[in-house]
Design an enzyme around this catalytic site. Structure first.
Site, PDB file in Angstrom:
ATOM      1  N   HIS A 154       0.875  -1.178   0.000  1.00 34.50           N
ATOM      2  CA  HIS A 154       0.000   0.000   0.000  1.00 34.50           C
ATOM      3  C   HIS A 154       0.907   1.222   0.000  1.00 34.50           C
ATOM      4  O   HIS A 154       2.130   1.088  -0.105  1.00 34.50           O
ATOM      5  CB  HIS A 154      -0.954  -0.024   1.201  1.00 34.50           C
ATOM      6  CG  HIS A 154      -0.263  -0.163   2.513  1.00 34.50           C
ATOM      7  ND1 HIS A 154       0.205   0.909   3.231  1.00 34.50           N
ATOM      8  CD2 HIS A 154       0.076  -1.268   3.227  1.00 34.50           C
ATOM      9  CE1 HIS A 154       0.781   0.476   4.338  1.00 34.50           C
ATOM     10  NE2 HIS A 154       0.722  -0.845   4.359  1.00 34.50           N
ATOM     11  N   GLY A 155       0.359   2.404   0.089  1.00 32.70           N
ATOM     12  CA  GLY A 155       1.136   3.635  -0.042  1.00 32.70           C
ATOM     13  C   GLY A 155       2.343   3.742   0.867  1.00 32.70           C
ATOM     14  O   GLY A 155       3.435   4.099   0.421  1.00 32.70           O
TER      15      GLY A 155
END
Length: 163
Positions: free
Chosen positions: A13-14
């Site tokens: 994810h980010g």
């Protein structure tokens, strides 16, 4: 060389794809997860989360261990993501020269009974199996096992949290 194993039940994810890969200067990201290795939809989703120019490999835990022990992997900077403490422990026991395991985000998205979990930190909710794996992980010699969600957060040694 493995720069770090990160335990994060969200996998890529980010925070992982942008912040941690830059912090660790690791152009190769390996997701070591048995379910993701078998699921093409999950693989496509993980690949979409990785920035351009970064290489992503998705392997089972067993195949990841073989990859990490291959002499050709020693000259590569590899950032490893697993989604359970149990998988991180399995890798740590089989891969020599591993230096760091960041147990960052666990237990918020798994399907185990919430009542059985111990809230170690806001980002660590460990069921009995994961707690046992965490205690085994911190007992391994010469391995830095810690909790640090973001590089800007203070690193807290996991032994202080689970013992």
């Amino acid at each position: 060389m493995i720069t770090q194993i990160r335990v994060d039940d969200r996998l890529v994810h980010g925070q992982v794809a942008v912040v941690w890969t830059k912090e660790l200067n690791a152009p190769l990201l390996v997701v070591a997860n048995d379910e993701a290795a078998k699921n093409e939809i999950t693989q496509m989703t993980l690949k979409m989360a990785v920035p351009n120019g970064m290489k992503l490999l998705i392997r089972s835990v067993e195949d990841s261990i073989k990859l990490f022990n291959d002499p050709r992997a020693t000259d590569k900077r590899i950032f490893v993501i697993v989604n359970s403490v149990k998988d991180a422990c399995a890798i740590a026991k089989e891969v020599p020269d591993l230096e760091a395991v960041n147990v960052a985000n666990v237990g918020r998205f798994d399907k185990s009974d919430p009542a059985s979990k111990v809230k170690v930190t806001p980002s660590l909710l460990l069921n009995p199996e994961e707690m046992a794996a965490a205690k085994e992980l911190v007992s391994l010699p010469e391995l830095d096992v810690f909790n640090q969600v973001l590089p800007s957060n203070t690193k807290v040694h996991l032994s202080q949290l689970v013992n």
